[in-house]
Design a protein around this motif. Structure first.
Motif, PDB file in Angstrom:
ATOM      1  N   VAL A  38       0.835  -1.216   0.000  1.00  0.00           N
ATOM      2  CA  VAL A  38       0.000   0.000   0.000  1.00  0.00           C
ATOM      3  C   VAL A  38       0.867   1.264   0.000  1.00  0.00           C
ATOM      4  N   LYS A  39       2.072   1.148  -0.571  1.00  0.00           N
ATOM      5  CA  LYS A  39       2.943   2.322  -0.690  1.00  0.00           C
ATOM      6  C   LYS A  39       2.279   3.388  -1.570  1.00  0.00           C
ATOM      7  N   ALA A  40       2.811   4.609  -1.491  1.00  0.00           N
ATOM      8  CA  ALA A  40       2.305   5.726  -2.309  1.00  0.00           C
ATOM      9  C   ALA A  40       0.789   5.879  -2.167  1.00  0.00           C
ATOM     10  N   ALA A  42      -1.510   3.785  -1.235  1.00  0.00           N
ATOM     11  CA  ALA A  42      -2.181   2.671  -1.922  1.00  0.00           C
ATOM     12  C   ALA A  42      -2.301   2.962  -3.418  1.00  0.00           C
ATOM     13  N   TYR A  43      -1.132   3.184  -4.036  1.00  0.00           N
ATOM     14  CA  TYR A  43      -1.022   3.449  -5.475  1.00  0.00           C
ATOM     15  C   TYR A  43      -1.932   4.605  -5.892  1.00  0.00           C
ATOM     16  N   GLY A  44      -2.034   5.588  -4.999  1.00  0.00           N
ATOM     17  CA  GLY A  44      -2.789   6.790  -5.343  1.00  0.00           C
ATOM     18  C   GLY A  44      -4.268   6.714  -5.023  1.00  0.00           C
ATOM     19  N   VAL A  84       8.597  -1.813   5.968  1.00  0.00           N
ATOM     20  CA  VAL A  84       8.953  -0.585   5.253  1.00  0.00           C
ATOM     21  C   VAL A  84      10.124  -0.896   4.318  1.00  0.00           C
ATOM     22  N   PHE A  85       9.840  -0.881   3.014  1.00  0.00           N
ATOM     23  CA  PHE A  85      10.838  -1.281   2.012  1.00  0.00           C
ATOM     24  C   PHE A  85      12.148  -0.501   2.113  1.00  0.00           C
ATOM     25  N   HIS A  86      12.066   0.807   2.324  1.00  0.00           N
ATOM     26  CA  HIS A  86      13.298   1.602   2.319  1.00  0.00           C
ATOM     27  C   HIS A  86      14.124   1.439   3.588  1.00  0.00           C
ATOM     28  N   ASN A 135      19.011  -5.524  -8.932  1.00  0.00           N
ATOM     29  CA  ASN A 135      20.039  -4.486  -8.745  1.00  0.00           C
ATOM     30  C   ASN A 135      19.440  -3.131  -8.416  1.00  0.00           C
ATOM     31  N   ARG A 136      18.641  -3.167  -7.368  1.00  0.00           N
ATOM     32  CA  ARG A 136      18.030  -1.936  -6.880  1.00  0.00           C
ATOM     33  C   ARG A 136      18.322  -1.787  -5.395  1.00  0.00           C
ATOM     34  N   LEU A 137      17.760  -2.678  -4.588  1.00  0.00           N
ATOM     35  CA  LEU A 137      18.024  -2.665  -3.153  1.00  0.00           C
ATOM     36  C   LEU A 137      18.292  -4.089  -2.692  1.00  0.00           C
ATOM     37  N   SER A 164      13.263 -10.952  -1.555  1.00  0.00           N
ATOM     38  CA  SER A 164      13.957 -10.484  -2.747  1.00  0.00           C
ATOM     39  C   SER A 164      12.872 -10.031  -3.716  1.00  0.00           C
ATOM     40  N   HIS A 165      13.270  -9.425  -4.830  1.00  0.00           N
ATOM     41  CA  HIS A 165      12.257  -8.833  -5.715  1.00  0.00           C
ATOM     42  C   HIS A 165      12.553  -9.201  -7.161  1.00  0.00           C
ATOM     43  N   LEU A 166      11.492  -9.588  -7.885  1.00  0.00           N
ATOM     44  CA  LEU A 166      11.639  -9.975  -9.291  1.00  0.00           C
ATOM     45  C   LEU A 166      11.759  -8.744 -10.189  1.00  0.00           C
ATOM     46  N   ALA A 203       7.666 -12.923  -4.381  1.00  0.00           N
ATOM     47  CA  ALA A 203       6.713 -12.552  -5.429  1.00  0.00           C
ATOM     48  C   ALA A 203       6.008 -11.219  -5.189  1.00  0.00           C
ATOM     49  N   ASN A 204       5.896 -10.439  -6.251  1.00  0.00           N
ATOM     50  CA  ASN A 204       4.934  -9.321  -6.315  1.00  0.00           C
ATOM     51  C   ASN A 204       3.640  -9.886  -6.917  1.00  0.00           C
ATOM     52  N   SER A 205       2.752  -9.032  -7.424  1.00  0.00           N
ATOM     53  CA  SER A 205       1.487  -9.536  -7.992  1.00  0.00           C
ATOM     54  C   SER A 205       1.752 -10.562  -9.083  1.00  0.00           C
ATOM     55  N   ALA A 206       2.612 -10.199 -10.039  1.00  0.00           N
ATOM     56  CA  ALA A 206       2.871 -11.081 -11.172  1.00  0.00           C
ATOM     57  C   ALA A 206       3.483 -12.391 -10.699  1.00  0.00           C
ATOM     58  N   CYS A 219       3.375 -13.377  -0.114  1.00  0.00           N
ATOM     59  CA  CYS A 219       3.301 -12.727  -1.425  1.00  0.00           C
ATOM     60  C   CYS A 219       3.037 -11.243  -1.207  1.00  0.00           C
ATOM     61  N   ARG A 220       3.782 -10.403  -1.917  1.00  0.00           N
ATOM     62  CA  ARG A 220       3.652  -8.945  -1.746  1.00  0.00           C
ATOM     63  C   ARG A 220       2.879  -8.397  -2.942  1.00  0.00           C
ATOM     64  N   VAL A 221       1.593  -8.232  -2.753  1.00  0.00           N
ATOM     65  CA  VAL A 221       0.712  -7.943  -3.875  1.00  0.00           C
ATOM     66  C   VAL A 221       0.289  -6.472  -3.882  1.00  0.00           C
ATOM     67  N   GLY A 222       0.553  -5.803  -5.004  1.00  0.00           N
ATOM     68  CA  GLY A 222       0.193  -4.390  -5.137  1.00  0.00           C
ATOM     69  C   GLY A 222      -0.751  -4.166  -6.296  1.00  0.00           C
ATOM     70  N   ILE A 223      -0.200  -3.961  -7.473  1.00  0.00           N
ATOM     71  CA  ILE A 223      -0.967  -3.492  -8.646  1.00  0.00           C
ATOM     72  C   ILE A 223      -2.249  -4.281  -8.901  1.00  0.00           C
ATOM     73  N   GLY A 224      -2.204  -5.576  -8.727  1.00  0.00           N
ATOM     74  CA  GLY A 224      -3.384  -6.394  -9.010  1.00  0.00           C
ATOM     75  C   GLY A 224      -4.569  -6.061  -8.104  1.00  0.00           C
ATOM     76  N   GLY A 351       0.286   0.768 -16.090  1.00  0.00           N
ATOM     77  CA  GLY A 351      -0.870   1.107 -15.255  1.00  0.00           C
ATOM     78  C   GLY A 351      -0.488   1.700 -13.913  1.00  0.00           C
ATOM     79  N   TYR A 352       0.640   1.261 -13.372  1.00  0.00           N
ATOM     80  CA  TYR A 352       1.115   1.777 -12.073  1.00  0.00           C
ATOM     81  C   TYR A 352       1.236   3.305 -12.144  1.00  0.00           C
ATOM     82  N   GLU A 353       1.782   3.795 -13.267  1.00  0.00           N
ATOM     83  CA  GLU A 353       2.031   5.237 -13.363  1.00  0.00           C
ATOM     84  C   GLU A 353       0.721   5.995 -13.562  1.00  0.00           C
TER      85      GLU A 353
HETATM   86  C1  LIG Z   1       6.008  -2.181  -5.213  1.00  0.00           C
HETATM   87  C2  LIG Z   1       6.613  -3.454  -4.782  1.00  0.00           C
HETATM   88  C3  LIG Z   1       5.848  -4.643  -4.762  1.00  0.00           C
HETATM   89  C4  LIG Z   1       4.458  -4.731  -5.346  1.00  0.00           C
HETATM   90  O1  LIG Z   1       4.561  -4.960  -6.725  1.00  0.00           O
HETATM   91  P1  LIG Z   1       3.275  -5.111  -7.672  1.00  0.00           P
HETATM   92  O2  LIG Z   1       3.869  -5.387  -8.993  1.00  0.00           O
HETATM   93  O3  LIG Z   1       2.555  -3.805  -7.607  1.00  0.00           O
HETATM   94  O4  LIG Z   1       2.464  -6.222  -7.134  1.00  0.00           O
HETATM   95  C5  LIG Z   1       6.424  -5.776  -4.224  1.00  0.00           C
HETATM   96  N1  LIG Z   1       7.709  -5.761  -3.751  1.00  0.00           N
HETATM   97  C6  LIG Z   1       8.473  -4.665  -3.790  1.00  0.00           C
HETATM   98  C7  LIG Z   1       9.864  -4.716  -3.272  1.00  0.00           C
HETATM   99  C8  LIG Z   1       7.960  -3.471  -4.310  1.00  0.00           C
HETATM  100  O5  LIG Z   1       8.735  -2.379  -4.380  1.00  0.00           O
END
Ligand SMILES: *Cc1c(COP(=O)(O)O)cnc(C)c1O
Length: 368
Positions: A38-40, A42-44, A84-86, A135-137, A164-166, A203-206, A219-224, A351-353
């Motif tokens: 639900v960052k930003a 909750a995507y705005g 908190v991701f950061h 190669n981000r964080l 970790s993040h895909l 995993a993110n949504s995808a 599972c860390r689900v956002g955009i979906g 779509g995120y943007e």
């Molecule tokens: C934003 C983010 C997510 C969510 O990704 P979606 O593609 O929106 O599901 C998951 N993990 C990390 C590290 C992120 O920055």
């Protein structure tokens, strides 16, 4: 005449959440938990009503990007686990303790700072991120292994998650997905026994929908959740959540050869009726989305003509009857017919943007 409405279906968000929960039940990792990103705001779309809705349908874990987002979320999710991701920036540590936020730690230097804080304060919760190819964080793989080999580095700390993040989860066929999965599994296999029960997350949504192998424990689900398509080049398994409707402010008849909007880049190929609506790029309807863009009136597509301006967009309603289209008629800028991913494609973005650009001039209305 009604103003521009941004309507957000909390019911659809709950349905999308349930769809991800069902997806985690189909695989062998039936214990996987669906956490909401639900960052930003909750995507705005507004973190308060969305976190409350998700909590009601059983979501217990949330991810935000910044410490202050976690502090805000805490008011609406008193019992939740909030990551908190950061991580905690210098001087933010006390905020994390006070609001029970869990920092995602990515480097030796931030780990050292957090450990010092933890020793002084007794607040020892954290998560670790390892970088498997984005190669981000995150700790690089060799750094992560060093971390695993030296018990002293993590001594006294309470590790809630290793993640970790895909980088390419949206591309189903991209071999990078399997590479990252393989590396993540290899690294996790080298954890010492005292860390072997720490939950894992990739995993993110995808990733969640890709294959059960990617789901692990969380599972860390956002955009979906917000109705955006987690995939590129594949049908969207999630339902639209956001509708923007705005009334027609004016309708003009213009002669063939007359131009519309700044720069006069569109000229009428015939006698045309042009309707003007009060949404523009300041409302997040990206200027680049104009060229191929369409809106909808009563489910019928109508082309955008001329450049999108800051506050106004012109559309060609020549093919619709004068009864159907009048000043005050509602125009769907995005929603069931005009999907956010279509607008994104038109603007060569995602779509995120589109969601996070929606802007502050809309009256946000929530319904279930
Ligand atoms: C934003 C983010 C997510 C969510 O990704 P979606 O593609 O929106 O599901 C998951 N993990 C990390 C590290 C992120 O920055």
């Amino acid at each position: 005449m009604s103003a521009t409405n941004l309507r957000i279906s909390l019911e659809r968000i709950a349905e999308n959440y349930q769809m991800f929960v069902d997806a985690t039940k189909s695989g062998s990792f039936s214990s996987s938990e669906v956490a909401a990103v639900v960052k930003a705001d909750a995507y705005g779309l507004g973190v308060e009503p969305i976190a409350q809705t998700l909590s009601k349908v059983g979501c217990k874990t949330y991810f935000v990007a910044h410490g202050f987002e976690g502090r805000e979320l805490r008011a609406f999710a008193p019992e939740a686990k909030i990551y908190v991701f950061h991580g905690a920036l210098p001087n933010e540590e006390e905020l994390f303790r006070e609001y029970g936020l869990i920092p995602v730690v990515h480097s030796f230097s931030s780990l050292e700072r957090w450990r010092a804080f933890s020793q002084a304060s007794g607040y020892s919760d954290l998560a670790l991120q390892v970088d498997t190819g984005m190669n981000r964080l995150g700790f690089q793989p060799d750094e992560f292994l060093r971390l695993m080999e030296d018990d002293l580095l993590l001594e006294g700390l309470d590790i809630h998650l290793i993640m970790s993040h895909l980088a390419c989860g949206d591309e189903v066929e991209n071999i990078k997905n399997k590479k990252q999965l393989g590396l993540f599994k290899d690294l996790m296999a080298q954890r010492p026994s005292w860390l072997s029960h720490v939950p894992l997350s990739l995993a993110n949504s995808a990733g969640t929908l890709l294959e059960a192998d990617y789901q692990f424990d969380v599972c860390r689900v956002g955009i979906g959740l917000y109705g955006g398509n987690p995939f590129s080049g594949r049908a969207n398994p999630c339902s639209p959540v956001v509708t923007v409707e705005t009334p027609i402010l004016q309708i003009s008849e213009i002669e063939m050869g007359e131009s519309v909007s700044y720069g006069g880049r569109w000229t009428a190929p015939r006698l045309s009726r042009i309707a003007t609506v009060g949404v523009g790029y300041a409302d997040g309807y990206l200027r680049a989305a104009g060229g191929q863009g369409t809106v909808a009136i009563d489910g019928r597509r109508v082309p955008i003509v001329g450049r999108i301006t800051m506050d106004l967009i012109m559309i060609d309603v020549t093919d619709l009857s004068t009864e159907a289209v009048q000043v005050g008629s509602l125009v769907e800028m995005m929603g069931e017919t005009i999907l956010i991913d279509q607008i994104a494609d038109n603007a060569e973005t995602i779509g995120y943007e589109i969601l996070t650009s929606l802007g502050r001039r809309y009256r946000r209305e929530y319904f279930s």
